[in-house]
Design an enzyme around this catalytic site. Structure first.
Site, PDB file in Angstrom:
ATOM      1  NE  ARG A 216     -13.908 -41.184  48.898  1.00 49.99           N
ATOM      2  CZ  ARG A 216     -14.204 -41.084  47.804  1.00 49.99           C
ATOM      3  NH1 ARG A 216     -14.284 -39.867  47.127  1.00 49.99           N
ATOM      4  NH2 ARG A 216     -14.222 -42.308  47.270  1.00 49.99           N
TER       5      ARG A 216
ATOM      6  CE1 TYR B 254     -64.643 -19.182  68.311  1.00 53.16           C
ATOM      7  CE2 TYR B 254     -62.114 -18.900  68.971  1.00 53.16           C
ATOM      8  CZ  TYR B 254     -63.249 -19.663  68.294  1.00 53.16           C
ATOM      9  OH  TYR B 254     -62.900 -20.818  68.232  1.00 53.16           O
TER      10      TYR B 254
ATOM     11  CG  PHE C 199     -54.745 -21.376  66.322  1.00 54.56           C
ATOM     12  CD1 PHE C 199     -54.993 -22.020  65.001  1.00 54.56           C
ATOM     13  CD2 PHE C 199     -55.357 -20.149  66.455  1.00 54.56           C
ATOM     14  CE1 PHE C 199     -55.733 -21.699  64.164  1.00 54.56           C
ATOM     15  CE2 PHE C 199     -56.284 -19.738  65.555  1.00 54.56           C
ATOM     16  CZ  PHE C 199     -56.685 -20.417  64.274  1.00 54.56           C
TER      17      PHE C 199
ATOM     18  CD  GLU D 250     -61.114 -25.194  63.871  1.00 52.48           C
ATOM     19  OE1 GLU D 250     -61.050 -26.650  63.898  1.00 52.48           O
ATOM     20  OE2 GLU D 250     -61.309 -24.715  64.854  1.00 52.48           O
TER      21      GLU D 250
ATOM     22  CG  HIS E 105     -62.975 -29.153  71.892  1.00 53.63           C
ATOM     23  ND1 HIS E 105     -64.246 -29.183  71.930  1.00 53.63           N
ATOM     24  CD2 HIS E 105     -62.266 -28.487  71.299  1.00 53.63           C
ATOM     25  CE1 HIS E 105     -64.538 -28.041  70.998  1.00 53.63           C
ATOM     26  NE2 HIS E 105     -63.363 -27.720  70.598  1.00 53.63           N
TER      27      HIS E 105
ATOM     28  CE1 TYR F 285     -17.584 -41.633  46.509  1.00 44.67           C
ATOM     29  CE2 TYR F 285     -20.327 -41.788  46.078  1.00 44.67           C
ATOM     30  CZ  TYR F 285     -18.886 -41.464  45.547  1.00 44.67           C
ATOM     31  OH  TYR F 285     -18.527 -41.298  44.566  1.00 44.67           O
TER      32      TYR F 285
ATOM     33  CG  ASN G 242     -56.797 -22.291  70.394  1.00 44.77           C
ATOM     34  OD1 ASN G 242     -56.100 -22.862  69.548  1.00 44.77           O
ATOM     35  ND2 ASN G 242     -57.747 -21.361  70.195  1.00 44.77           N
TER      36      ASN G 242
END
Length: 644
Positions: free
Chosen positions: A388, A162, A434, A519, A192, A385, A297
């Site tokens: 404190r 792959y 990934f 994906e 990409h 608060y 990747n």
């Protein structure tokens, strides 16, 4: 022959120069000749000799006089911009939002050796700032070579793997002929590179590139040593790709931003350098043959931004303790709530640490306070608060930061490729390292925890500005009505806190299926990292306002003095911001104090006193319940060493 690169409108033009005694006017005219040469309408320029223009250097953006000689004002291979009268100067020279980069050519004296296993978030931020160059360890080089040798064997034997001999994502079952493998890798990076938005700043791009190099140095990616050395060479020269900040879903890794990072190394797209600003990559770098998938990747975008977020969060969290202690002094609060015995009964490490810092800064035999002495016998039993409960609220922020820092540091030194190359086993294996869920979840958690420092700080600002709560003039200014003082500064703090409430919604609870359902679960970690950074910045700004307000409150308590460490903090603030006598432009004051916090100067001023208090007050010990780590604790006169 000397050569200069000139930017005109959208184009970069190389202009050779035989005689450097020629003028800048000549250089501009030569560049214009080349610009109009291939324009059907001459680029709208009708008469070259009558065209008026201005020229400036890309570095420093200084305008050049047309009559200056080239040899007097430029160096060989300098980059300049030419703006024709009526045009505007190119916005391309704004390297990032929100400001101009501080990365300029410098002499590096130190290197960080990368081995893929020992980089920290602190190291990474320092690399981003340009404080170091990088190199590989010999062991890392050996692993990279072994990994690459296995990959070359796989290709020669026509094995189906792959991303190496197949397509990507939905096309994982499409086998690619050996003759087209180079085109496959180049197409991957180009297709990409589809991010949008402002580019990452050069500092953040340096972090991204350094982190990717560190991951590749682990030797499980199949990249060639030659390519990895080229990436290091680009990093050391601050030759940085144009990486849009938006476009990653955080699985399969940060594909879009890392593709943009690789695209510049191929000599395509834009690149930034201290010398040229933004320019076409082909003018900046020699293009290298890359294995695309090895470069794109991984979770390095999420993790590099996350490293900056967690480092800044750590810096502002410890300074928040100092600022809150100063506010407590101004509001004439009590130190009883910080008694160590109280916190021993609920021994969270962060809570104990914060209470200890308060004790080391506030009134004690070690550091007496005239302000505290002035109300020692008042009838107040306990404080609100927001004062404190600082150890409890600030404490969990500290513990969360340490938790997130641990995850980020693990991620920094993790192999997040797919497939993984195991040279010792002689095989490649597809997996899911990934996926960005770890850093995404951690950074969502970071934003939620650190936001609380601003939330509680804004309430303390309200108490400082409200005369019914502070016993100080309304909005910390004399002649109220004529002057508004800190009225709108408090509104700014409230606005930032409100904005943070939206930003703290976890992005990692969302997932959208991508790549034709291949994906089908993603982390949305890129947005988790970016919004965590924005939350941290807002926290810094709110605490800057509180610090300004607390120092202004001190003015109304004079001639009384606070403790020595808090007086040092006051003096630091007054070194950049004068007291508020009457209304004036306030934003620069907030920015100046914000810069003190960014540079950790408030912490650096107070830290010696905190450290000294901790080391000097340990007369005896008594046993306590064991927990995670060790701290030295005190209870006024009784000091205990606690093995936590």
């Amino acid at each position: 022959m000397p050569r200069f690169t000139v930017h005109i409108r959208d184009e970069w033009l190389a202009v050779p120069c035989r005689d450097t005694t020629s003028t800048i006017r000549w250089l501009g005219q030569e560049a214009l000749k080349r610009y109009i040469k291939n324009k059907p309408d001459n680029g709208g320029i009708t008469a070259l000799k009558d065209t008026r223009f201005v020229v400036r250097r890309c570095q420093g953006l200084g305008l050049l006089d047309a009559d200056d000689t080239i040899e007097d004002v430029l160096e060989d291979n300098d980059f300049v911009e030419l703006a024709i009268e009526g045009d505007t100067m190119s916005p391309d020279f704004i390297p990032c939002e929100p400001g101009v980069s501080h990365l300029y050519p410098q002499t590096f004296r130190f290197f960080i050796s990368l081995d893929g296993s020992s980089l920290t978030s602190t190291d990474l931020v320092n690399l981003g700032k340009g404080l170091y160059k990088i190199k590989l360890t010999p062991e890392a080089e050996r692993k990279v070579v072994q990994s690459r040798d296995l990959l070359d064997t796989i290709v020669k034997e026509n094995k189906v793997v792959y991303g190496i001999t197949t397509g990507f994502g939905k096309f994982a079952r499409t086998v690619i002929p050996v003759s087209k493998l180079k085109e496959l890798q180049e197409n991957l990076v180009r297709s990409h590179s589809s991010g949008v938005g402002n580019p990452l700043s050069p500092e953040r791009t340096r972090m991204l590139l350094a982190l990717r190099i560190n991951v590749l140095a682990k030797g499980h990616s199949g990249i060639s040593l030659e390519t990895l050395h080229a990436m290091i060479q680009a990093f050391n020269a601050s030759c940085l790709s144009f990486v849009p900040e938006k476009g990653t879903v955080g699985a399969s890794g940060d594909l879009a931003p890392l593709s943009h990072l690789a695209l510049g190394l191929m000599g395509e797209g834009k690149m930034w350098s201290p010398k040229s600003g933004w320019a076409d990559a082909k003018y900046e770098i020699y293009p290298w043959l890359l294995r695309g998938l090895a470069l794109i990747n991984g979770t390095q975008m999420i993790t590099s931004l996350g490293a900056e977020a967690v480092e800044r969060a750590q810096a502002i969290a410890r300074q928040a303790d100092i600022i809150a202690a100063l506010t407590l002094e101004v509001l004439k609060g009590t130190t009883k709530a910080f008694d160590s015995d109280i916190h021993m009964l609920r021994p969270h490490p962060g809570q104990i640490e914060v209470a200890q810092r308060f004790r080391s800064l506030l009134d004690s035999d070690h550091h007496p306070s005239q302000i505290a002495e002035s109300h020692r016998f008042c009838d107040r039993v306990q404080d609100a608060y927001t004062m404190r409960c600082c150890p409890q609220v600030h404490g969990v922020a500290n513990d969360t930061i340490k938790f997130v820092q641990n995850i980020i540091n693990t991620e920094i030194n993790s192999a997040t490729d797919n497939p993984m190359v195991f040279a010792d086993r002689g095989e490649t294996i597809s997996g899911g390292n990934f996926h960005g869920e770890y850093p995404a979840k951690a950074l969502d958690f970071l934003a939620i925890a650190v936001h609380e420092l601003a939330s509680i700080s804004e309430r303390r600002i309200e108490r400082l500005c409200n005369p019914s709560l502070s016993e100080l003039p309304a909005f910390l200014v004399n002649e109220g009505g004529l002057n508004s003082g800190f009225m709108i500064a408090h509104c700014t703090a409230a606005a930032l806190v409100s904005e943070n409430k939206v930003l703290c919604h976890p992005s990692s609870v969302d997932s959208l299926s991508t790549s034709a359902a291949t994906e089908d679960h993603v982390s949305m970690g890129g947005w988790a990292a970016r919004k965590a950074l924005r939350v941290v910045e807002h926290v810094e700004q709110v605490l800057a306002i509180e610090l300004l307000a607390a120092c202004q409150g001190i003015e109304f308590l004079r001639p009384l003095r606070t403790t020595t460490p808090l007086e040092k903090v006051y003096e630091l603030v007054r070194s950049v911001v004068k007291p508020w006598i009457k209304d004036r432009f306030m934003s620069p004051d907030i920015e100046a104090v914000h810069r003190l916090l960014l540079d950790q100067k408030v912490w650096n001023v107070a830290k010696p006193y905190i450290d000294k208090y901790q080391t000097e007050y340990i007369p005896e010990s008594r046993p306590v319940s064991p927990t995670a780590f060790s701290l030295d604790l005190d209870n006024n006169k009784n000091i205990y060493r606690c093995i936590l």
